[in-house]
Structures are given as C-alpha cells and as structure tokens.
Design a protein around this motif. Structure first.
Motif, PDB file in Angstrom:
ATOM      1  N   LYS A 255       0.842  -1.150  -0.013  1.00  0.00           N
ATOM      2  CA  LYS A 255       0.050   0.121  -0.167  1.00  0.00           C
ATOM      3  C   LYS A 255       0.813   1.364  -0.062  1.00  0.00           C
ATOM      4  N   LYS A 256       1.988   1.133   0.791  1.00  0.00           N
ATOM      5  CA  LYS A 256       2.941   2.399   0.555  1.00  0.00           C
ATOM      6  C   LYS A 256       3.463   2.636  -0.835  1.00  0.00           C
ATOM      7  N   MET A 257       3.693   1.445  -1.437  1.00  0.00           N
ATOM      8  CA  MET A 257       4.529   1.553  -2.517  1.00  0.00           C
ATOM      9  C   MET A 257       3.376   1.979  -3.762  1.00  0.00           C
ATOM     10  N   GLN A 258       2.089   1.708  -3.517  1.00  0.00           N
ATOM     11  CA  GLN A 258       0.961   2.102  -4.187  1.00  0.00           C
ATOM     12  C   GLN A 258       0.826   3.502  -4.079  1.00  0.00           C
ATOM     13  N   GLN A 259       0.875   3.996  -2.999  1.00  0.00           N
ATOM     14  CA  GLN A 259       0.720   5.581  -2.655  1.00  0.00           C
ATOM     15  C   GLN A 259       1.692   6.491  -3.173  1.00  0.00           C
ATOM     16  N   MET A 260       3.178   5.704  -3.071  1.00  0.00           N
ATOM     17  CA  MET A 260       4.273   6.282  -3.813  1.00  0.00           C
ATOM     18  C   MET A 260       4.180   6.591  -5.405  1.00  0.00           C
ATOM     19  N   ALA A 261       3.562   5.496  -5.802  1.00  0.00           N
ATOM     20  CA  ALA A 261       3.268   5.666  -7.442  1.00  0.00           C
ATOM     21  C   ALA A 261       2.396   6.567  -7.818  1.00  0.00           C
ATOM     22  N   TYR A 262       1.354   6.853  -7.021  1.00  0.00           N
ATOM     23  CA  TYR A 262       0.127   7.598  -7.458  1.00  0.00           C
ATOM     24  C   TYR A 262       0.467   9.200  -6.989  1.00  0.00           C
ATOM     25  N   ARG A 263       1.472   9.118  -6.068  1.00  0.00           N
ATOM     26  CA  ARG A 263       1.807  10.583  -5.681  1.00  0.00           C
ATOM     27  C   ARG A 263       3.108  10.980  -6.390  1.00  0.00           C
ATOM     28  N   TYR A 264       3.871  10.403  -6.444  1.00  0.00           N
ATOM     29  CA  TYR A 264       5.152  10.694  -7.473  1.00  0.00           C
ATOM     30  C   TYR A 264       5.139  10.555  -8.785  1.00  0.00           C
ATOM     31  N   ILE A 265       4.982   9.246  -9.023  1.00  0.00           N
ATOM     32  CA  ILE A 265       5.173   8.655 -10.361  1.00  0.00           C
ATOM     33  C   ILE A 265       4.006   9.156 -11.421  1.00  0.00           C
ATOM     34  N   LEU A 266       2.728   9.440 -11.064  1.00  0.00           N
ATOM     35  CA  LEU A 266       1.852  10.032 -11.878  1.00  0.00           C
ATOM     36  C   LEU A 266       1.997  11.165 -12.300  1.00  0.00           C
ATOM     37  N   PRO A 267       2.381  12.193 -11.390  1.00  0.00           N
ATOM     38  CA  PRO A 267       2.707  13.615 -11.857  1.00  0.00           C
ATOM     39  C   PRO A 267       3.879  13.566 -12.772  1.00  0.00           C
ATOM     40  N   LEU A 268       4.922  12.741 -12.719  1.00  0.00           N
ATOM     41  CA  LEU A 268       6.052  12.556 -13.435  1.00  0.00           C
ATOM     42  C   LEU A 268       5.589  12.218 -14.650  1.00  0.00           C
ATOM     43  N   ALA A 269       4.646  11.095 -14.798  1.00  0.00           N
ATOM     44  CA  ALA A 269       4.266  10.782 -16.037  1.00  0.00           C
ATOM     45  C   ALA A 269       3.499  11.753 -16.856  1.00  0.00           C
ATOM     46  N   LEU A 270       2.535  12.396 -16.372  1.00  0.00           N
ATOM     47  CA  LEU A 270       1.686  13.499 -17.112  1.00  0.00           C
ATOM     48  C   LEU A 270       2.791  14.497 -17.430  1.00  0.00           C
ATOM     49  N   ILE A 271       3.601  15.161 -16.606  1.00  0.00           N
ATOM     50  CA  ILE A 271       4.624  16.055 -17.082  1.00  0.00           C
ATOM     51  C   ILE A 271       5.369  15.655 -18.315  1.00  0.00           C
ATOM     52  N   SER A 272       5.924  14.238 -18.179  1.00  0.00           N
ATOM     53  CA  SER A 272       6.703  13.634 -19.438  1.00  0.00           C
ATOM     54  C   SER A 272       5.567  13.679 -20.673  1.00  0.00           C
ATOM     55  N   TRP A 273       4.511  13.471 -20.433  1.00  0.00           N
ATOM     56  CA  TRP A 273       3.651  13.216 -21.604  1.00  0.00           C
ATOM     57  C   TRP A 273       3.439  14.566 -22.332  1.00  0.00           C
ATOM     58  N   LEU A 274       3.331  15.573 -21.670  1.00  0.00           N
ATOM     59  CA  LEU A 274       3.030  16.978 -21.979  1.00  0.00           C
ATOM     60  C   LEU A 274       4.262  17.386 -22.671  1.00  0.00           C
ATOM     61  N   ILE A 275       5.391  17.090 -22.219  1.00  0.00           N
ATOM     62  CA  ILE A 275       6.608  17.420 -22.920  1.00  0.00           C
ATOM     63  C   ILE A 275       6.897  16.882 -24.220  1.00  0.00           C
ATOM     64  N   PHE A 276       6.437  15.427 -24.046  1.00  0.00           N
ATOM     65  CA  PHE A 276       6.635  14.661 -25.162  1.00  0.00           C
ATOM     66  C   PHE A 276       5.853  14.865 -26.323  1.00  0.00           C
ATOM     67  N   ILE A 277       4.668  15.477 -26.015  1.00  0.00           N
ATOM     68  CA  ILE A 277       3.553  16.087 -27.098  1.00  0.00           C
ATOM     69  C   ILE A 277       4.114  17.188 -27.471  1.00  0.00           C
TER      70      ILE A 277
END
Length: 94
Positions: free
Chosen positions: A64-86
């Motif tokens: 559950k801690k790893m899941q929270q970390m994925a949603y808290r830190y990795i999700l924003p990084l993924a969204l920013i990466s997609w925006l920069i990629f586009i």
C-alpha cells in the motif's frame, strides 16, 4: 544536441525511456491496488487464500505504501513527461 535522420534528438530519446518506466510503475501501482497491497508472486488461487490472512499484513502495508508512492510521485512525473513529449513532437513537425 544531435538530431538523427528521423528528426529525433537526445531529449526525445530520454523522454521515451522516462515514459516507459513511469508507465511500468503506474501499472505496478494499479496491480497493487487490485491485490490490496499483496505483491509477491503467487498463483491466483493462492492469492484468494492469502487475501485476508493476517500473517501477510506487513506485505500488505508495504504494498500500500508503494502504491501511494506510485500515485503521489510517479503519476505527476508521467503526466509532465507526456506533456513534454507531445510538445516536442509538435515542435519537431515544423
């Protein structure tokens, strides 16, 4: 920055790697959410048996801690990466 014959540069290559890794971590986060934090390898029948077993509580908490970390830190990084990629793809089309 060197541009290849396909119009890609180093930044775009690193961005694709970042998108791939963040996608893997987000998939792992979704799996952890579906399995209630249990992440060690087990067969589906064994998972159904272990789902509510109290002796796996530490694994469940860690998952559950790893899941929270994925949603808290990795999700924003993924969204920013997609925006920069586009944005880079739009710039490279010109």
């Amino acid at each position: 920055m060197q541009v290849s014959s396909y119009g890609w540069n180093e930044t775009l290559g690193w961005l694709i790697i970042c998108l791939f890794l963040t996608t893997l971590f987000l998939i792992f986060g979704v799996v952890l959410k579906k399995t209630n934090g249990l992440f060690l390898a087990r067969l589906p029948q064994q998972f159904l048996i272990d789902r509510d077993d109290p002796k796996f509580e530490k694994e469940r908490q860690a998952g559950k801690k790893m899941q929270q970390m994925a949603y808290r830190y990795i999700l924003p990084l993924a969204l920013i990466s997609w925006l920069i990629f586009i944005f880079l793809l739009m710039l490279s089309k010109k």
